[in-house]
Write an enzyme that holds these catalytic residues in place. Structure first.
Site, PDB file in Angstrom:
ATOM      1  N   SER A 130      -4.425  17.183 -24.543  1.00 29.15           N
ATOM      2  CA  SER A 130      -3.992  18.461 -23.734  1.00 29.15           C
ATOM      3  C   SER A 130      -2.401  18.754 -24.726  1.00 29.15           C
ATOM      4  O   SER A 130      -1.916  17.846 -24.975  1.00 29.15           O
ATOM      5  CB  SER A 130      -3.581  18.229 -22.414  1.00 29.15           C
ATOM      6  N   TYR A 139      -0.298  14.035 -15.432  1.00 25.69           N
ATOM      7  CA  TYR A 139      -1.433  14.283 -16.160  1.00 25.69           C
ATOM      8  C   TYR A 139      -0.831  14.212 -17.673  1.00 25.69           C
ATOM      9  O   TYR A 139      -1.487  13.813 -18.826  1.00 25.69           O
ATOM     10  CB  TYR A 139      -1.860  15.286 -15.794  1.00 25.69           C
TER      11      TYR A 139
END
Length: 242
Positions: A137, A151
């Site tokens: 990501s 995250y």
């Protein structure tokens, strides 16, 4: 011999788009999913409509035995040539101080432990020419303050894992790379509690819009294919400029 690729989280979003794209490119596909049987059946039907073989396996990728069963199912299609580590979860968006330890553990288990377990199976089963693509990501370098920095931290670990595994497997001619999507229009935002996040974020994305799953799938397909034969240990950003 047709390529045989395992995709985790293959019933929705980036995973489903990747399964469909790879099937059209000639791959036989084994994909894992958690609980949406209808979505998995739809992806499987599209794989078969493309003239390829497919198998949909309900599996929790944080469970080592379930991961072994997934790869055993894939072996029925032929020798494994590719893995797309895509299964992922976020948690409710909010300040770091409000992070629930249960959400933290779930994010680490699915987004990192699951990747490691699947890559371990792939490394045991692949021969020369095999390729692994980890879905990371853009959060790994942006940090995601006030949203989900845990995250982001796990995705940074994914990038490090990608680089290290690429170097370890290079002598066996197995390539390992990652893609780092930005804000992509999938239902993962619903889990975070902001289902319209892709639209809300458009103004801060340099290209002025959220990405689409197939735009990430295109990068994944390239990394798995022969045109990327000299690419390993690389993280390709697909983030609209973020």
């Amino acid at each position: 011999m047709n390529p045989v690729t395992v995709i985790t989280g293959g019933s929705r979003g980036i995973g489903a788009a990747t399964a469909r794209r790879l099937a059209l490119a000639g791959h036989d596909i084994a994909f894992a999913y958690r609980r949406d049987h209808d979505a998995a059946a739809a992806v499987l039907a599209d794989i078969e409509a493309a003239g390829r073989r497919g198998v949909a396996v309900p599996a929790d990728t944080t469970d080592a035995d379930a991961v072994t069963a997934l790869f055993d199912a894939a072996a029925a299609l032929g020798e494994l040539t590719g893995l797309v580590n895509n299964a992922g979860v976020t948690s409710p968006i909010g300040p770091f101080v409000d992070l629930d330890p249960a959400d933290l553990r779930r994010v680490v288990d699915v987004n990192l432990i699951g990747y490691v377990l699947c890559a371990q199976q792939a490394a045991r089963r692949m021969g020369p020419g095999g390729a692994v693509v980890n879905v990371s990501s853009a959060a790994a370098t942006l940090g995601s303050p006030n949203e989900y920095i845990h995250y982001a931290a796990v995705k940074a670990a994914t990038d490090t894992f990608t680089v290290g595994l690429a170097k370890e497997l290079a002598p066996r001619r197995i390539r390992v790379n990652a893609v780092a999507p930005g804000i992509i229009r999938t239902d993962i935002h619903t889990i975070s509690g902001v289902p319209d996040r892709a639209d809300r974020a458009a103004g801060r994305i340099p290209l002025g819009r959220a990405g689409e799953p197939d735009e990430v799938a295109a990068a994944i397909a390239w990394l798995l294919g022969p045109d990327a034969s000299y690419t390993t240990g690389t993280v390709i950003r697909v983030s609209g400029g973020l």
